[in-house]
Enzyme design. Structure first.
Site, PDB file in Angstrom:
ATOM      1  N   LYS A 184      21.900  35.182   0.970  1.00 15.37           N
ATOM      2  CA  LYS A 184      22.277  34.005   0.178  1.00 15.37           C
ATOM      3  C   LYS A 184      21.413  32.814   0.556  1.00 15.37           C
ATOM      4  CE  LYS A 184      26.323  31.121  -0.983  1.00 15.37           C
ATOM      5  NZ  LYS A 184      27.761  30.889  -0.724  1.00 15.37           N
ATOM      6  N   SER A 218      30.861  30.892  -4.475  1.00 18.60           N
ATOM      7  CA  SER A 218      29.473  30.491  -4.605  1.00 18.60           C
ATOM      8  C   SER A 218      28.483  31.578  -4.214  1.00 18.60           C
ATOM      9  CB  SER A 218      29.224  29.249  -3.734  1.00 18.60           C
ATOM     10  OG  SER A 218      29.424  29.540  -2.358  1.00 18.60           O
ATOM     11  N   SER A 232      34.416  31.692  -1.468  1.00 13.99           N
ATOM     12  CA  SER A 232      33.091  31.960  -2.024  1.00 13.99           C
ATOM     13  C   SER A 232      32.518  33.335  -1.728  1.00 13.99           C
ATOM     14  CB  SER A 232      32.098  30.892  -1.551  1.00 13.99           C
ATOM     15  OG  SER A 232      32.378  29.659  -2.158  1.00 13.99           O
TER      16      SER A 232
END
Length: 477
Positions: free
Chosen positions: A81, A157, A181
């Site tokens: 990420k 996210s 997330s």
């Protein structure tokens, strides 16, 4: 390109590497090809660097050929990420206001641990700006779409990481979770994701969202989550808030099942409006756990919705992330992020400390709850994925994302481990997530229960049709 390679778990890859039946180069090439073939549908990756990935895969292959493989994930591809610092690639967090050059030659603890264990990074996965919301879109990188239906959101996210795992574009992925997330996109995309106990996985630099923020694994199976936890929990002195290392072997701890455990299940936590088919999926899951020997009790944890307290702390974190940014830079940012941060900046110290008090009371309540119940089962989300490019579903009564994630953010406030595992498909054919919550530092028990679930219900692990190319061919036709 072999679909068999793309379907492999990381643990199976490692076995085949050791047996010289498969090469890290073969696997990395297959996954890079899958990214090229499918990622224009999902936008899971914001950066892919085939040369670097293949160079690292070749180095791993040579270690296996010499009989010198090292570490726990040598040669296994990982999607990272784009909030984790990587020395060779910039980390811009979905934002135009970060200077990429200032982020190079640095390593987050998770990245450093994976490096020590021989990983092969595939690229950086998309995130909303600063990881601020439960869907994945940003002015810099655009929207990340759901692998089950590209018209829908992947969640956020860590939406890019979830979409990558679901489509065979990486067996392991890194995610972060300050309000859901990891678990939100895991639930929407039909994969496995763990928010560990706060402090169990070292994290640096400190998140602007403070102790709400956790780093953790996103994978296809619970077994792979456990494998990743054995790496990510390695000590790193840069995180002053990390818990003392407990040296748990999470893979070994998967064995034992759930027989004899006392497990609570709550379809609504006492206040959530849940879609009927999702509630039924939870009840069916409770029946499965009962058949495995657990004592199942339907009970609510008896706390009221902590949304306001979470909002003060989370959006206060957003304001903290932007405290040095002037008006010119803010015009380049997601306007909704700017709006919530500017509103939170007006909170008084007493408002903030009141939220801290509520958080402490909730933590005490859940600590007491887990003196009676080993685990708590809930839905991961009360809904399935909705239209991409939106913060909330169409005609939703609120404009802000936490209102549709009521099962996730309470356990960021408490710092407990919470795992989302696939729980079948809803009436709309989209994934449903089952959340398994444990007492603080009982991560191994949470994973053990999730593993028992997946062993008993292997059909809940379903790849989206796009994985097999059907939707891709239809769209291209």
């Amino acid at each position: 390109m072999s679909q068999d390679i793309l379907s492999l778990t990381a643990t199976r890859m490692l076995t085949l590497y050791q047996q010289r039946k498969l090469s890290p180069v073969e696997v990395t090439r297959a996954m890079l090809e899958q990214i090229t073939r499918l990622d224009h549908h999902t936008n899971a990756y914001c950066l892919v660097d085939p040369d670097t990935s293949l160079d690292l895969a070749r180095a791993s292959e040579q270690r296996y050929q010499r009989g010198e493989a090292h570490g726990k994930v040598d040669g296994v591809p990982v999607a990272v990420k784009d909030v984790f610092l990587t020395p060779m690639w910039p980390t811009v967090k979905g934002s135009r206001v970060i200077d990429p050059a200032t982020t190079l030659e640095k390593r987050s603890p998770c990245v450093a641990a994976l490096e020590r264990n021989g990983y092969v990074p595939l690229g950086k996965t998309t995130t909303p700006e600063f990881g601020w919301k439960g869907v994945t879109d940003s002015p810099l990188c655009g929207s990340t779409n759901n692998p089950w239906d590209a018209r829908l959101t992947a969640g956020g996210s860590s939406g890019g990481s979830a979409a990558a795992v679901a489509l065979g574009m990486g067996p392991l992925a890194l995610g972060t979770d300050a309000g859901g997330s990891i678990r939100i996109p895991a639930g929407f995309c039909g994969i496995t994701g763990l928010k560990p106990t706060f402090g169990e996985v070292p994290h640096w630099p400190a998140s602007p969202f403070g102790t709400l923020a956790h780093a953790g694994p996103m994978t296809w199976t619970v077994e792979d989550c456990a494998l990743m936890m054995n790496v990510l929990t390695e000590a790193d002195p840069r995180d002053s808030q990390a818990a003392p290392r407990r040296h748990v072997d999470y893979l070994a701890a998967l064995q034992g099942g759930v027989e004899g455990l006392r497990i609570a299940f709550s379809p609504s936590l006492g206040y959530v409006d849940v879609r009927e088919d999702i509630e039924q999926a939870l009840r069916d899951a409770a029946d499965i756990f009962a058949s495995l020997g657990a004592t199942m009790v339907e009970v609510d944890p008896s706390f009221s919705d902590p949304l306001a307290a979470f909002g003060h702390l989370f959006y206060g974190g957003a304001a903290n992330a932007m405290r040095e940014l002037g008006p010119r830079k803010r015009t380049q940012m997601d306007p909704n992020l700017v709006a919530v941060a500017e509103k939170a900046a007006q909170l008084s110290m007493l408002d903030y400390l009141g939220a801290v008090n509520e958080r402490m009371a909730l933590s005490e309540r859940m600590a007491s709850f887990h003196c009676k119940y080993d685990l708590l089962l809930t839905p991961t989300l009360p809904i399935t994925a909705f239209d991409t490019g939106r913060e909330v579903p169409k005609d939703w009564p609120s404009t802000r994302w936490p209102t549709w994630t009521p099962f996730t953010y309470p356990f960021n406030l408490t710092g407990q481990p919470a795992l989302s595992v696939p729980c079948g498909l809803g009436r709309d054919g989209l994934p449903i997530g089952l959340q398994i919550v444990g007492a603080r530092f009982r991560d191994e028990l949470v994973l053990r229960a999730g593993h028992a679930w997946q062993q008993a219900m292997p059909d809940t692990l379903q790849r989206p049709p796009l994985f097999y190319g059907e939707q891709a061919r239809q769209r291209e036709a």
